[in-house]
Design an enzyme around this catalytic site. Structure first.
Site, PDB file in Angstrom:
ATOM      1  N   GLN A  59       0.813  -1.211   0.000  1.00  0.00           N
ATOM      2  CA  GLN A  59       0.000   0.000   0.000  1.00  0.00           C
ATOM      3  C   GLN A  59       0.849   1.265   0.000  1.00  0.00           C
ATOM      4  O   GLN A  59       0.447   2.289  -0.545  1.00  0.00           O
ATOM      5  CB  GLN A  59      -0.931   0.016   1.222  1.00  0.00           C
ATOM      6  CG  GLN A  59      -2.010  -1.044   1.203  1.00  0.00           C
ATOM      7  CD  GLN A  59      -1.624  -2.274   2.005  1.00  0.00           C
ATOM      8  OE1 GLN A  59      -0.443  -2.645   2.066  1.00  0.00           O
ATOM      9  NE2 GLN A  59      -2.590  -2.913   2.630  1.00  0.00           N
ATOM     10  N   ASP A  67      -6.021   2.038  12.706  1.00  0.00           N
ATOM     11  CA  ASP A  67      -7.317   1.414  12.442  1.00  0.00           C
ATOM     12  C   ASP A  67      -8.135   1.251  13.712  1.00  0.00           C
ATOM     13  O   ASP A  67      -9.361   1.168  13.648  1.00  0.00           O
ATOM     14  CB  ASP A  67      -7.114   0.059  11.777  1.00  0.00           C
ATOM     15  CG  ASP A  67      -6.667   0.220  10.335  1.00  0.00           C
ATOM     16  OD1 ASP A  67      -7.510   0.097   9.445  1.00  0.00           O
ATOM     17  OD2 ASP A  67      -5.470   0.490  10.113  1.00  0.00           O
ATOM     18  N   ASN A  70      -2.199  -0.508  13.693  1.00  0.00           N
ATOM     19  CA  ASN A  70      -2.038  -0.009  12.323  1.00  0.00           C
ATOM     20  C   ASN A  70      -1.469  -1.151  11.481  1.00  0.00           C
ATOM     21  O   ASN A  70      -1.221  -2.256  11.977  1.00  0.00           O
ATOM     22  CB  ASN A  70      -1.113   1.211  12.308  1.00  0.00           C
ATOM     23  CG  ASN A  70      -1.151   1.950  10.977  1.00  0.00           C
ATOM     24  OD1 ASN A  70      -2.218   2.252  10.448  1.00  0.00           O
ATOM     25  ND2 ASN A  70       0.019   2.243  10.416  1.00  0.00           N
TER      26      ASN A  70
END
Length: 348
Positions: free
Chosen positions: A214, A255, A265
């Site tokens: 990502q 998150d 995370n």
């Protein structure tokens, strides 16, 4: 910041054609959840239009939409477009169907608390109403309000974090917590974008973020689009780059954040925090207040999603362990950057 296509929008497609749904629009059985398919970036920019619970669940599960705020927004909108097609004639039957759909969508990603928060908020807003059409409308209105609020929260996070950034700084980030992960300018990248608007020159080192890259695919791409000088590095280069004195600050997203500040995370964040602590580099977590889960006293209780083995290259027959997230202890975090400011201690 150069504008990027929002990862989450609402559309309708009917006999009159297609168009975007804006706040205040009337709910329609033709409403669709419209998302940017992030599994195809950066090579291809394509969007998915979804209206079934299975399709929305799959899109969230496969990371077509990802990032805690964007997941929450997409789930809220997705619940509304699913409910627009319900055919129950009584409120009791309708609400039972709504609850089943809500629980199903909430099970798509267990770690990102924004997912549960957004769906529960929409259901709570709609439940006092008695008329089914009014309930459908309220679900859409609340979902669009969440999308609108997310953009505003990102801006405030950016304003708070930009005060920490000085002209000429170099920031390290892990995974993607930018515009692609929200319905605004991001969380971890928001301070960089706001600093850029203020005329500050900021460089960014972006960890590639294995196994799905990502950082290399999404963060580097969107920073490049915004005109930010960016360097992609392998995850295992972060400590060495810090040792070389190239990093002034680390900013990552989250998150889920426990009440004591422990923060979940993307996997690999914990080791970045350890390296930052050793090299006396400030380590910040940027996230909206909705990411804080006060029901969990510490990070050991945060559920960690484990993903399929085929995401990691491995020899046939070899076992694979593939957790999607890790938890960074609060003592390694300099402060949390939220829409309420830069907080060294989370306030109840």
């Amino acid at each position: 910041m150069k504008s990027l296509a929002l990862p989450v929008t609402v559309q309708y497609i009917d006999e009159y054609g297609a168009g975007h749904v804006v706040p205040g629009a009337k709910i329609s059985q033709f409403a669709l959840l419209d998302i940017l398919d992030q599994t195809r970036l950066p090579e291809n920019i394509c969007r998915l239009q979804l209206f079934t619970q299975e399709g929305i669940f799959d899109a969230i599960k496969r990371l077509c939409v990802r990032g805690a705020p964007a997941i929450g927004c997409s789930a809220a909108v997705g619940l509304a477009v699913c409910a627009a097609r319900f055919r129950e004639n009584t409120k009791e039957a309708f609400m039972n169907h709504l609850k089943e759909t809500a629980e199903y969508l909430k099970s798509s990603r267990p770690t990102a608390v924004n997912l549960m928060w957004a769906i529960d908020r929409c259901c709570a807003a709609a439940s006092p109403l008695t008329d089914i059409e009014s309930i459908k409308q309220k679900l859409l209105d609340e979902a669009l309000l969440i999308v609108e609020e997310d953009a505003m929260l990102c801006r405030k996070i950016g304003d708070a974090g930009a005060e920490l950034l000085q002209d000429g700084m170099t920031i390290l980030t892990h995974c993607n917590a930018g515009a692609l992960a929200t319905c605004g300018i991001g969380t971890a990248l928001a301070p960089i974008y706001r600093a850029l608007e203020q005329g500050k020159k900021i460089k960014v080192y972006s960890d590639e973020t294995r196994p799905l890259l990502q950082g290399a695919r999404l963060t580097a791409w969107e920073l490049q689009q915004a005109g930010v000088e960016t360097f992609t590095i392998c995850d295992n280069m972060a400590a060495s780059v810090m040792q070389q004195g190239k990093i002034d600050m680390v900013i990552v997203g989250a998150d889920r954040i426990a009440a004591n500040g422990d923060s979940a995370n993307k996997i690999g964040t914990y080791q970045v925090a350890i390296a930052a602590k050793y090299h006396n580099i400030p380590f910040y977590v940027a996230a909206p207040y909705s990411t804080i889960d006060y029901s969990l006293p510490d990070g050991s209780l945060i559920p960690i999603e484990e993903r399929k083995s085929d995401e990691i290259y491995h020899c046939p027959g070899v076992n694979v362990y593939n957790p999607a997230f890790d938890v960074t202890p609060a003592e390694l975090i300099t402060a949390h950057i939220t829409e309420r400011g830069v907080l060294k201690t989370l306030r109840f």
